[in-house]
Scaffold this active site. Structure first.
Site, PDB file in Angstrom:
ATOM      1  N   SER A 142       0.837  -1.170  -0.049  1.00  0.00           N
ATOM      2  CA  SER A 142      -0.052  -0.084  -0.029  1.00  0.00           C
ATOM      3  C   SER A 142       0.764   1.329   0.198  1.00  0.00           C
ATOM      4  O   SER A 142       1.915   1.049   0.650  1.00  0.00           O
ATOM      5  CB  SER A 142      -0.908   0.070   1.219  1.00  0.00           C
ATOM      6  OG  SER A 142      -1.561   1.198   1.433  1.00  0.00           O
ATOM      7  N   TYR A 155      -1.700  -0.678  10.347  1.00  0.00           N
ATOM      8  CA  TYR A 155      -1.800  -0.846   8.757  1.00  0.00           C
ATOM      9  C   TYR A 155      -0.669  -0.474   8.185  1.00  0.00           C
ATOM     10  O   TYR A 155       0.096  -1.106   7.364  1.00  0.00           O
ATOM     11  CB  TYR A 155      -2.908  -0.385   7.989  1.00  0.00           C
ATOM     12  CG  TYR A 155      -3.259  -0.576   6.856  1.00  0.00           C
ATOM     13  CD1 TYR A 155      -3.806  -1.818   6.344  1.00  0.00           C
ATOM     14  CD2 TYR A 155      -2.924   0.366   5.809  1.00  0.00           C
ATOM     15  CE1 TYR A 155      -4.051  -2.066   5.096  1.00  0.00           C
ATOM     16  CE2 TYR A 155      -3.199   0.186   4.500  1.00  0.00           C
ATOM     17  CZ  TYR A 155      -3.559  -1.026   4.021  1.00  0.00           C
ATOM     18  OH  TYR A 155      -3.866  -1.490   2.733  1.00  0.00           O
TER      19      TYR A 155
END
Length: 245
Positions: A142, A155
């Site tokens: 990501s 995350y």
């Protein structure tokens, strides 16, 4: 330009929904043979099977929870039995769960790290001896790893760790010409509005140079590039697919 993916032997984890589904279908349309790992959603697996039948690709669906070593071994056994060796591995399993740091308990921290980093370790380790010389490993990360995000410490940490894993592993596997790279998408519309309120989507689009939200097919194109012949001298790289945030 032809990426040379016809008849390549491919394993995609988390391959029945969202980005994984788009990646699996893209490989099928390129003529690759694919083993698709998924955890539990039988309906999504059946829908994907129907699409793969229509695309005409050779495929095998394997139900396996790759947060465990046993699940990763199940996929490795399927690869050995079906293909013998592997030309492309796409590590696509991942979860999110926005949580302010003050409310972030150890269980949620561990859940996100287990899915986003440990699965990549487990699957890659399980198939390491099956990777053919010149194979490509593509880890789906990501772009948040490079920017950070409020309510996303776990995350962001998991996706940053994936970059470190990739850059180190490419140095170990390079002697066999095995390449290891990361595709780093921005927020991707895996469902209408990506599950976000319209005003949030509008804000994110406003930050993006290309003026739109990322689609799973955008990510699939980057994965196929890193899996194919035209990226044969690219290893240890992070390819952002975020529209220029």
């Amino acid at each position: 330009m032809d990426q040379g993916l016809a008849n390549k032997r491919v394993l995609v984890t988390g391959g029945t929904k969202g980005i994984g589904r788009a990646v699996t279908l893209a490989f099928a349309r390129a003529g690759a043979a694919t083993i698709v790992g998924y955890r539990a959603d039988e309906d999504a697996a059946k829908r994907l099977a129907a699409e793969l039948d229509e695309a005409g690709g050779r495929y095998t669906l394997v139900r396996s929870d790759v947060t465990s070593a046993e699940g990763a071994a199940t996929l490795a056994k399927a690869v050995a039995g079906e293909f013998g060796q592997l030309d492309v591995l796409v590590n696509n399993v991942g979860v999110d769960g926005p949580t302010p740091f003050g409310e972030l308990g150890f269980g949620e921290w561990q859940r996100v790290l287990d899915h986003n980093v440990t699965t990549t370790y487990l699957v890659t380790h399980a198939v390491r001896e099956l990777l053919a010389n010149g194979a490509s490993v593509v880890n789906v990360g990501s772009s948040v790893a490079l920017r950070g995000r409020a309510a996303g410490v776990h995350y962001g940490a998991s996706k940053a760790a994936l970059i470190g894993l990739t850059r180190s592993l490419c140095k170990e596997l390079g002697e066999r010409q095995v390449r290891v790279n990361v595709v780093a998408p921005g927020l991707t519309e895996t469902e209408p509005g990506a599950g976000l309120p319209p005003q949030a989507v509008e804000r994110i689009v406003g930050m993006t140079a290309l003026g739109r939200i990322c689609q799973p097919e955008d990510v699939a194109g980057a994965v196929l590039f890193l899996a194919g012949d035209t990226s044969r001298y690219v290893s240890g790289a992070v390819l952002n697919v975020d529209g220029g945030v």
